[in-house]
Design an enzyme around this catalytic site. Structure first.
Site, short mmCIF file in Angstrom:
data_model
loop_
_atom_site.label_atom_id
_atom_site.label_comp_id
_atom_site.label_asym_id
_atom_site.label_seq_id
_atom_site.Cartn_x
_atom_site.Cartn_y
_atom_site.Cartn_z
N GLN A 118 100.30 -70.63 26.15
CA GLN A 118 100.74 -71.39 25.07
C GLN A 118 100.83 -70.72 23.77
O GLN A 118 99.70 -70.12 23.08
CB GLN A 118 99.77 -72.65 25.02
CG GLN A 118 100.40 -73.76 24.05
CD GLN A 118 101.53 -74.41 24.44
OE1 GLN A 118 101.83 -74.46 25.75
NE2 GLN A 118 102.59 -74.40 23.63
N LYS A 131 102.62 -80.89 29.76
CA LYS A 131 102.99 -79.94 30.78
C LYS A 131 102.20 -80.49 32.16
O LYS A 131 102.59 -80.22 33.21
CB LYS A 131 102.78 -78.55 30.72
CG LYS A 131 103.98 -77.93 29.54
CD LYS A 131 103.64 -76.64 28.72
CE LYS A 131 104.84 -76.38 27.62
NZ LYS A 131 104.54 -75.33 26.93
N ASP A 138 107.16 -68.59 32.07
CA ASP A 138 107.79 -68.78 30.96
C ASP A 138 109.04 -67.77 30.71
O ASP A 138 109.89 -67.87 29.75
CB ASP A 138 106.91 -68.63 29.64
CG ASP A 138 106.75 -69.99 29.09
OD1 ASP A 138 107.68 -70.84 29.21
OD2 ASP A 138 105.77 -70.09 28.12
#
Ligand code: NAD
Length: 306
Positions: free
Chosen positions: A121, A77, A144
């Site tokens: 994460q 990422k 997200d």
């Protein structure tokens, strides 16, 4: 996949390999890396536009513990951010962190004007609730798309920041030129990350959607209906050729380690002969997911700036 000659797709000359066989059935292997490169190029252009206004998008990732797979995803990422000009930083908290430590760190990032997007994460170490941590991210920085405010908006048909994997799949379907209105879509897997938000996104586009999961009585009965089949179960070779409708578009979301190989949830070698388009693993849905994260970070930055 097919012995016919290669065609290029009018929409994207390098993203999708198209062959025609003698029955004139269009077969494609969907090249997720090339599609992701297109998204990255567009995102880099948007980052440059923001720079002209003195705005530099910033993404913070939060990693708790030392899970090697999570560390690898974080590295991917951050290098993707660097490619498009997004400033990124990784906050690492020890395995022993409490919920209070984690939420305090997220709140600190919420307050920082130079951070436009926050990505937590997953998975978190045992004892930490992903739901509580997600809910502490400001909805406008939730790149997200997991915050209940963003999920709720998605369900109501007002998509804002949405989960990246479903967004990548919708993007690929649009690039394929697939008409979603009235299309029969079947999703295998009902996770909050893929299956549920994807079902909502397909419904928002007026597809007819079936969602299957581990308690579905006869999986093949459903998958055989699918014009669009999306599989996100985490079970290697779950979907066999005889479970797929001829001409279906197949997205394999699964990432499984089998020996020293990474494979998906679809028996690719056999299903590719019956599908009209299929994503490989690796190189299909994964790169698209990362590209969508970049694009959503810029979306978040733009909506915070205007
Ligand atoms: P999950 O692991 O949270 O849940 C799995 C889902 O599959 C559940 O709905 C379960 O009921 C269903 N399922 C499991 N076994 C089944 C079976 N035998 N038959 C029918 N349904 C079954 O799901 P997730 O987090 O969405 O992850 C699924 C897979 O996708 C994993 O391999 C994960 O690594 C991968 N993944 C990949 C990406 C990407 O970017 N490529 C993103 C997210 C997840």
């Amino acid at each position: 996949m097919c012995a016919g000659r290669s065609w290029s797709c009018a929409r994207s000359s390098h993203s999708i390999r198209i062959c025609r066989d003698r029955h004139d059935v269009i077969d494609m292997i969907i090249d997720g890396k090339a599609l992701a490169a297109d998204v990255e190029a567009e995102t880099a252009r948007r980052v440059k536009k923001l720079a002209q206004k003195g705005i530099l998008p910033g993404l913070a990732t939060v990693l708790v513990g030392e899970n090697p797979a999570s560390q690898m995803y974080i590295r991917l990422k951050h290098s993707a951010c660097a490619r498009v000009g997004i400033r990124s930083e990784n906050v690492v908290l020890p395995d022993s962190s409490t919920e209070v430590d984690l939420i305090a760190k997220i709140q600190e990032l919420n307050r920082r004007p130079d951070i436009n997007g926050i990505l937590l994460q997953l998975p978190l170490p045992k004892g930490l609730s992903p739901q509580k941590a997600m809910m502490s991210i400001l909805p406008e920085k939730d790149v997200d798309g997991f915050h209940p405010v963003n999920m709720g908006a998605l369900l109501l048909g007002a998509e804002r920041l949405v989960p990246c994997t479903p967004r990548g799949i919708i993007f690929a379907l649009e690039r394929l030129g697939k008409k979603l209105e009235g299309a029969e879509a079947v999703i295998v897997g009902h996770s909050n990350v893929v299956g549920k938000p994807l079902a909502a996104m397909l419904l928002n586009r007026n597809a007819t959607v079936q969602v299957c999961h581990v308690f579905t009585r006869d999986l093949a009965e459903h998958t055989k209906d699918a014009e669009i089949l999306i599989v996100a179960a985490g079970v290697p070779a779950l979907i066999k050729k005889e479970m797929v409708r001829p001409g279906a578009i197949v997205f394999d979301v699964g990432i499984n380690r089998v020996g020293d190989k990474t494979v998906g949830d679809v028996d690719f070698d056999n299903v590719k002969d019956i599908a009209s388009a299929i994503t490989p693993v690796p190189g299909g849905v994964g790169p698209l997911t990362v590209a969508m994260l970049l694009s959503q970070t810029v979306n978040a930055t733009e909506s915070q700036a205007w």
